[in-house]
Scaffold this motif. Sequence first.
Motif, mmCIF file in Angstrom:
data_model
loop_
_atom_site.group_PDB
_atom_site.id
_atom_site.type_symbol
_atom_site.label_atom_id
_atom_site.label_comp_id
_atom_site.label_asym_id
_atom_site.label_seq_id
_atom_site.Cartn_x
_atom_site.Cartn_y
_atom_site.Cartn_z
ATOM 1 N N LEU A 198 0.940 -1.211 0.382
ATOM 2 C CA LEU A 198 0.344 -0.089 -0.155
ATOM 3 C C LEU A 198 0.819 1.498 0.075
ATOM 4 C CD1 LEU A 198 -3.018 -1.051 2.297
ATOM 5 C CD2 LEU A 198 -3.112 -1.375 -0.034
ATOM 6 N N ALA A 199 1.826 0.963 0.549
ATOM 7 C CA ALA A 199 2.672 2.589 0.867
ATOM 8 C C ALA A 199 3.480 2.663 -0.451
ATOM 9 C CB ALA A 199 4.281 2.042 1.215
ATOM 10 N N SER A 200 3.817 1.953 -1.508
ATOM 11 C CA SER A 200 3.934 1.715 -3.257
ATOM 12 C C SER A 200 3.233 2.655 -3.793
ATOM 13 C CB SER A 200 5.144 0.305 -3.524
ATOM 14 O OG SER A 200 3.636 -0.585 -3.703
ATOM 15 N N PRO A 201 3.187 3.585 -4.625
ATOM 16 C CA PRO A 201 2.143 4.478 -5.395
ATOM 17 C C PRO A 201 2.308 3.210 -7.183
ATOM 18 C CG PRO A 201 4.561 5.510 -5.406
ATOM 19 C CD PRO A 201 4.051 4.748 -4.248
ATOM 20 N N ASP A 202 1.047 3.223 -7.643
ATOM 21 C CA ASP A 202 0.770 2.542 -8.745
ATOM 22 C C ASP A 202 1.211 2.958 -10.151
ATOM 23 O OD1 ASP A 202 -1.463 0.903 -7.511
ATOM 24 O OD2 ASP A 202 -2.516 2.650 -7.891
ATOM 25 N N THR A 203 1.911 4.435 -10.342
ATOM 26 C CA THR A 203 2.751 5.071 -11.620
ATOM 27 C C THR A 203 4.028 4.163 -10.855
ATOM 28 O OG1 THR A 203 3.331 6.763 -9.414
ATOM 29 C CG2 THR A 203 1.230 7.078 -11.161
ATOM 30 N N ASP A 204 4.322 4.112 -9.615
ATOM 31 C CA ASP A 204 6.000 3.032 -10.055
ATOM 32 C C ASP A 204 6.381 2.277 -10.597
ATOM 33 O OD1 ASP A 204 6.830 5.664 -9.224
ATOM 34 O OD2 ASP A 204 6.865 5.182 -6.768
ATOM 35 N N SER A 205 4.623 0.907 -10.600
ATOM 36 C CA SER A 205 4.722 -0.217 -10.210
ATOM 37 C C SER A 205 4.429 -0.543 -11.689
ATOM 38 C CB SER A 205 3.438 -0.704 -9.677
ATOM 39 O OG SER A 205 2.968 -2.269 -10.210
ATOM 40 N N PRO A 206 5.426 -1.367 -12.946
ATOM 41 C CA PRO A 206 5.127 -1.516 -14.107
ATOM 42 C C PRO A 206 3.754 -2.570 -13.850
ATOM 43 C CG PRO A 206 7.170 -3.014 -12.740
ATOM 44 C CD PRO A 206 6.678 -1.627 -12.077
ATOM 45 N N ASP A 207 3.823 -2.924 -13.690
ATOM 46 C CA ASP A 207 2.913 -4.552 -13.078
ATOM 47 C C ASP A 207 1.158 -3.903 -13.774
ATOM 48 O OD1 ASP A 207 1.499 -7.333 -11.459
ATOM 49 O OD2 ASP A 207 1.639 -6.691 -13.757
ATOM 50 N N ALA A 208 0.721 -4.445 -14.448
ATOM 51 C CA ALA A 208 -0.824 -3.990 -15.428
ATOM 52 C C ALA A 208 -2.283 -4.285 -14.669
ATOM 53 C CB ALA A 208 -0.153 -4.577 -16.774
ATOM 54 N N ALA A 209 -1.555 -5.995 -13.916
ATOM 55 C CA ALA A 209 -2.497 -6.248 -12.920
ATOM 56 C C ALA A 209 -2.849 -4.987 -11.661
ATOM 57 C CB ALA A 209 -1.942 -7.885 -12.411
ATOM 58 N N CYS A 243 -8.083 -2.280 0.146
ATOM 59 C CA CYS A 243 -7.779 -2.005 1.311
ATOM 60 C C CYS A 243 -6.900 -1.130 0.864
ATOM 61 C CB CYS A 243 -6.357 -3.112 1.490
ATOM 62 S SG CYS A 243 -5.311 -3.308 3.301
ATOM 63 N N SER A 244 -6.639 0.035 2.563
ATOM 64 C CA SER A 244 -5.958 1.246 2.588
ATOM 65 C C SER A 244 -5.436 0.875 3.816
ATOM 66 C CB SER A 244 -6.595 2.097 2.301
ATOM 67 O OG SER A 244 -7.521 2.677 2.843
ATOM 68 N N LEU A 245 -4.125 2.086 4.180
ATOM 69 C CA LEU A 245 -3.792 2.566 5.076
ATOM 70 C C LEU A 245 -4.593 3.518 5.839
ATOM 71 C CD1 LEU A 245 0.068 2.500 4.133
ATOM 72 C CD2 LEU A 245 -1.318 1.053 5.571
ATOM 73 N N GLN A 246 -5.330 3.453 7.188
ATOM 74 C CA GLN A 246 -5.648 4.061 8.165
ATOM 75 C C GLN A 246 -5.216 4.386 9.540
ATOM 76 O OE1 GLN A 246 -8.568 6.037 6.985
ATOM 77 N NE2 GLN A 246 -8.677 4.254 5.245
ATOM 78 N N GLY A 247 -4.316 5.205 9.554
ATOM 79 C CA GLY A 247 -3.659 5.578 10.152
ATOM 80 C C GLY A 247 -2.211 4.547 10.581
ATOM 81 N N GLY A 248 -1.438 4.224 9.216
ATOM 82 C CA GLY A 248 -0.435 3.744 9.689
ATOM 83 C C GLY A 248 -0.694 2.203 9.690
ATOM 84 N N VAL A 249 -1.971 1.393 9.880
ATOM 85 C CA VAL A 249 -2.818 0.297 9.736
ATOM 86 C C VAL A 249 -3.651 0.468 8.335
ATOM 87 C CG1 VAL A 249 -4.257 -1.309 11.449
ATOM 88 C CG2 VAL A 249 -3.383 1.018 12.266
ATOM 89 N N PRO A 250 -3.632 -1.403 8.005
ATOM 90 C CA PRO A 250 -4.254 -1.341 6.686
ATOM 91 C C PRO A 250 -5.081 -1.808 7.840
ATOM 92 C CG PRO A 250 -1.605 -2.640 7.123
ATOM 93 C CD PRO A 250 -1.845 -2.259 8.171
ATOM 94 N N GLU A 251 -6.260 -1.721 6.438
ATOM 95 C CA GLU A 251 -8.012 -1.453 7.231
ATOM 96 C C GLU A 251 -8.427 -2.212 5.006
ATOM 97 O OE1 GLU A 251 -10.673 1.342 9.114
ATOM 98 O OE2 GLU A 251 -10.450 2.094 7.171
ATOM 99 N N ILE A 252 -8.685 -3.286 5.545
ATOM 100 C CA ILE A 252 -9.865 -3.212 4.591
ATOM 101 C C ILE A 252 -11.228 -3.441 4.178
ATOM 102 C CG2 ILE A 252 -10.261 -6.543 5.111
ATOM 103 C CD1 ILE A 252 -9.790 -7.317 2.093
#
Length: 394
Positions: free
Chosen positions: A64-75, A242-251
């Motif tokens: 979740l910390a890595s942005p989508d623009t830096d990921s070359p994976d299309a999936a 899933c996203s980070l809420q206050g540094g804690v993963p939440e789904i």
Amino acid sequence: MSSHDQAAAVALAHLALACDGAVLGVTLAIVAVQTWLKFRRSSRALARIQSAPAVRISDLRSLLASPDTDSPDAASAAAADSHGGKLVVVRGRVDTKSAVDGNWISLKDKLLFSNESGEGAVVIQRTQTCLYNEWRGLFGWTFDLHSLFAKSWKEHESTSLRTVPFVLIEGGYWPRAGYVVVNLDDSIHHLPLTTVYHQLRPVHASPYTIFQAIFGHGYPVGLLDEEKILPIGKEITAVGTCSLQGGVPEIKSCKELPYFLSDMTKDQMEGDLGIRTNVLFWSGIVLGTLSFGILGYSIVRNWCRWKEWRRQRQQPPQQPSDATAESNPDDESGDVPDGELCVICLTRRRRSAFVPCGHLVCCPRCALSVERDSNPKCPVCRQNIRTSVRIYGS
């Protein structure tokens, strides 16, 4: 099946086959469209689950910390949600949120216990369902009025749901490598609950029950009491954003997907959705083909009948037949036995037989008027007729 049920079934069959099956064709077309819409939703959900990564709970923070623009994976890009989260599939064991927060003092207060089994749980659902009789009453009603006239299911069933904040942890022992908070807000998905109590209790009759039975109303005969829980330590799969809420993963649940929390793994979900998609696809093809065939036949049949009716209306009246009918003394009113009178005018003798049914029930004049009708039918058997034949006595 009673006589009332048979009459209702015959009426429904006549309604479905009205206008040479046009009503049935339209109904099948509506069902086919609904099937295709379900197929599209199911295929989109299958594609999203297939593209969603199945990650370990301990790897969620880095993902979740890595942005989508830096990921070359299309999936990974396809799995990104419009609300800022990422669609992921994780599997873990159920535990209370107070356990991972370190709040061991209030752990007992943050945990629910089943009244029947005594097991610890994070979700407890208690359901009471009132079962009604299926008797039709002394006056011969063929249906249960209680279930027909908009009696809400809430009158039959009452449900109480208690929850506490819970998480999915990786592994079953402390120290745990990671956890993800499960958010049930706005979730309409089915929960993987375990039944711990199931009992059917009879309902004793009252004086009011006698009047309900006489007039055909449904009256309660039993009360089904059930208790289901989501126990501590159960291993389940969560698929959602899933996203980070206050540094804690939440789904959270995704409304476009048919699953949120499930006992199945990702592969089992894909297999179940694949079977459902194939069934909906072929069902849509079969229903669409049937509806097109029935509607096409109905259109052609009614068009031909309309053209025949117009042709008969444009033709001049058959004077020779009328003159012959008038000149024949047997066709005029007079001393004609009752069994030989025309069933329409009741004044002239029966002389014309309809084709193809062959009923000899009309005089030539009335038979000609029946033929010129827009939908010519025999007055006896109501079968469609093509023409009539004059019958001469020897």
